[in-house]
Structures are given as structure tokens and as C-alpha cells.
Design a protein around this motif. Structure first.
Motif, PDB file in Angstrom:
ATOM      1  N   MET A   1       0.835  -1.187   0.000  1.00  0.00           N
ATOM      2  CA  MET A   1       0.000   0.000   0.000  1.00  0.00           C
ATOM      3  C   MET A   1       0.872   1.240   0.000  1.00  0.00           C
ATOM      4  O   MET A   1       1.914   1.282   0.608  1.00  0.00           O
ATOM      5  N   GLY A   2       0.371   2.262  -0.642  1.00  0.00           N
ATOM      6  CA  GLY A   2       1.087   3.520  -0.668  1.00  0.00           C
ATOM      7  C   GLY A   2       0.675   4.413   0.485  1.00  0.00           C
ATOM      8  O   GLY A   2      -0.213   4.096   1.278  1.00  0.00           O
ATOM      9  N   GLU A   3       1.334   5.551   0.572  1.00  0.00           N
ATOM     10  CA  GLU A   3       1.075   6.487   1.675  1.00  0.00           C
ATOM     11  C   GLU A   3      -0.346   7.023   1.660  1.00  0.00           C
ATOM     12  O   GLU A   3      -0.977   7.167   2.707  1.00  0.00           O
ATOM     13  N   ILE A   4      -0.876   7.313   0.482  1.00  0.00           N
ATOM     14  CA  ILE A   4      -2.226   7.859   0.377  1.00  0.00           C
ATOM     15  C   ILE A   4      -3.248   6.795   0.751  1.00  0.00           C
ATOM     16  O   ILE A   4      -4.201   7.060   1.488  1.00  0.00           O
ATOM     17  N   GLU A   5      -3.052   5.567   0.255  1.00  0.00           N
ATOM     18  CA  GLU A   5      -3.975   4.478   0.586  1.00  0.00           C
ATOM     19  C   GLU A   5      -3.963   4.204   2.085  1.00  0.00           C
ATOM     20  O   GLU A   5      -5.022   3.953   2.677  1.00  0.00           O
ATOM     21  N   ASP A   6      -2.787   4.246   2.704  1.00  0.00           N
ATOM     22  CA  ASP A   6      -2.699   4.055   4.157  1.00  0.00           C
ATOM     23  C   ASP A   6      -3.465   5.147   4.891  1.00  0.00           C
ATOM     24  O   ASP A   6      -4.156   4.874   5.879  1.00  0.00           O
ATOM     25  N   ALA A   7      -3.351   6.383   4.426  1.00  0.00           N
ATOM     26  CA  ALA A   7      -4.047   7.499   5.068  1.00  0.00           C
ATOM     27  C   ALA A   7      -5.559   7.341   4.933  1.00  0.00           C
ATOM     28  O   ALA A   7      -6.302   7.620   5.883  1.00  0.00           O
ATOM     29  N   ILE A   8      -6.032   6.881   3.779  1.00  0.00           N
ATOM     30  CA  ILE A   8      -7.466   6.644   3.597  1.00  0.00           C
ATOM     31  C   ILE A   8      -7.931   5.540   4.535  1.00  0.00           C
ATOM     32  O   ILE A   8      -8.983   5.647   5.168  1.00  0.00           O
ATOM     33  N   GLU A   9      -7.135   4.482   4.644  1.00  0.00           N
ATOM     34  CA  GLU A   9      -7.479   3.367   5.538  1.00  0.00           C
ATOM     35  C   GLU A   9      -7.551   3.833   6.988  1.00  0.00           C
ATOM     36  O   GLU A   9      -8.469   3.474   7.730  1.00  0.00           O
ATOM     37  N   ARG A  10      -6.585   4.650   7.424  1.00  0.00           N
ATOM     38  CA  ARG A  10      -6.618   5.171   8.799  1.00  0.00           C
ATOM     39  C   ARG A  10      -7.853   6.024   9.026  1.00  0.00           C
ATOM     40  O   ARG A  10      -8.510   5.935  10.064  1.00  0.00           O
ATOM     41  N   ALA A  11      -8.201   6.859   8.050  1.00  0.00           N
ATOM     42  CA  ALA A  11      -9.398   7.700   8.181  1.00  0.00           C
ATOM     43  C   ALA A  11     -10.656   6.841   8.233  1.00  0.00           C
ATOM     44  O   ALA A  11     -11.581   7.145   8.986  1.00  0.00           O
ATOM     45  N   ASP A  12     -10.675   5.757   7.459  1.00  0.00           N
ATOM     46  CA  ASP A  12     -11.813   4.839   7.516  1.00  0.00           C
ATOM     47  C   ASP A  12     -11.950   4.221   8.905  1.00  0.00           C
ATOM     48  O   ASP A  12     -13.045   4.101   9.434  1.00  0.00           O
ATOM     49  N   ARG A  13     -10.831   3.826   9.483  1.00  0.00           N
ATOM     50  CA  ARG A  13     -10.871   3.177  10.802  1.00  0.00           C
ATOM     51  C   ARG A  13     -11.327   4.130  11.897  1.00  0.00           C
ATOM     52  O   ARG A  13     -11.890   3.694  12.893  1.00  0.00           O
ATOM     53  N   GLU A  14     -11.113   5.412  11.712  1.00  0.00           N
ATOM     54  CA  GLU A  14     -11.579   6.388  12.691  1.00  0.00           C
ATOM     55  C   GLU A  14     -13.097   6.501  12.693  1.00  0.00           C
ATOM     56  O   GLU A  14     -13.671   7.052  13.613  1.00  0.00           O
TER      57      GLU A  14
END
Length: 185
Positions: A1-14
């Protein structure tokens, strides 16, 4: 996963309204319910179906660290999909997306102005159209560079050009050397 995909995933988990299961037995039970069989769960985790059944029964109380990480990731990616979809729809329709980052920004500017890239720490709220483009691109399998391009275009429009009221000669903005990037929607 790239940095942007990781950031989207973290935002989803919130977005979780309830926390996912924490114990190994409950996590395996949840995965079995979602995936239907011990064989399917075993294939996802890279273990045997017998191991999955031992985890389910409680005969094994702890998994190896690498397997435990895979179990946690598998549970979190399947946890509360409707909550995630609702937040993404809201961001794409009206709410927009907030991007906080520290990265090197470079751009192409007219002659006589500085176009040297430099590190900036920015928190910018991008309109819903950029959120929609970002989610559509991710769902279509875009790579991290393409996702960066969408965010960079949003930064150009909202931050650098202030919606067209300044820096109108600015043509391209690039995000490089990302120190950190966080999304909120």
C-alpha cells in the motif's frame, strides 16, 4: 500500500462506531461469520484450517505475531463496511476531505517567480469533488502516484491559487518527499 492508501485506511478506521473484537477467539469467530468457512479464513491468513478451528475453540489462546497481525488486519478491513461507505459518500457529496501533510511541494510557475520546491506543513480542506475523485481512483486501482496527483491538484486549486484569485500562472503542483500525510473526512 502507498502512503495515500494508508491514510485513507486510517481515516476509515476512525469512523468505527464500535471497536472491533480484540480477543483471538472473537476475531476468528467474526472472520468465520464473514467468510463462511475455516478453509476460507485459513487461506486468507496463511495457516491451516485446523489452526483456525483451534483458535475458534480456544485450544490456542495466542497466535504467532505475524499471524496475529494478519488476523487483526483481516478483521479491521471487514469491520463496519456500511459506516465506512456512509462516511465516504458524505465526504464525496458535501463534506469534502481534510488533508494534513508535511511534504516537499514543487510547482511550475511563470518566468520571474520562484518555483523551487520546499517543505511545507499544510492542513487544507479540499471540496467534495476532490474526495469523490480520490475514492473513485482508489476503487479503480490507481497507484499512489495517481492519488498524489489528485491531492496535489486540489492543493493547487484551494491553497496555492485560492480558487483562482491568485497565482493564476501556476500550472503544475507536485507532492514529493512526504514526511507524513493524514486524511479526515
Amino acid at each position: 500500500m502507498g502512503e495515500i492508501e494508508d491514510a485513507i485506511e486510517r481515516a476509515d478506521r476512525e469512523a468505527f462506531t464500535r471497536q472491533p473484537p480484540k480477543t483471538l477467539k472473537r476475531q476468528i469467530g467474526y472472520l468465520l461469520k464473514q467468510m463462511g468457512s475455516a478453509k476460507a479464513v485459513a487461506a486468507e491468513l496463511g495457516v491451516t484450517a485446523d489452526s483456525v478451528n483451534r483458535y475458534r475453540r480456544g485450544a490456542r489462546k495466542h497466535a504467532r505475531a505475524d499471524v496475529a497481525a494478519k488476523i487483526d488486519d483481516a478483521v479491521r478491513t471487514r469491520w463496519q463496511p456500511q459506516v465506512r461507505k456512509r462516511r465516504q459518500r458524505q465526504a464525496a457529496a458535501t463534506g469534502g476531505i481534510t488533508v494534513e501533510t508535511r511534504a516537499r511541494f514543487g510547482y511550475t510557475a511563470p518566468v520571474g517567480t520562484t518555483d523551487d520546491g520546499r517543505f511545507r506543513r499544510l492542513t487544507v480542506h479540499l471540496p467534495a469533488t476532490y474526495a469523490q475523485r480520490l475514492f473513485d481512483a482508489r476503487d479503480a486501482g490507481a497507484n499512489d502516484q495517481e492519488l498524489r496527483g489528485i491531492i496535489a491538484e486540489g492543493f493547487k486549486d484551494v491553497y496555492f491559487q485560492d480558487g483562482g484569485s491568485r497565482a493564476t500562472g501556476l500550472s503544475d503542483v507536485e507532492i514529493n518527499d512526504i514526511d507524513y500525510l493524514d486524511l479526515d473526512f
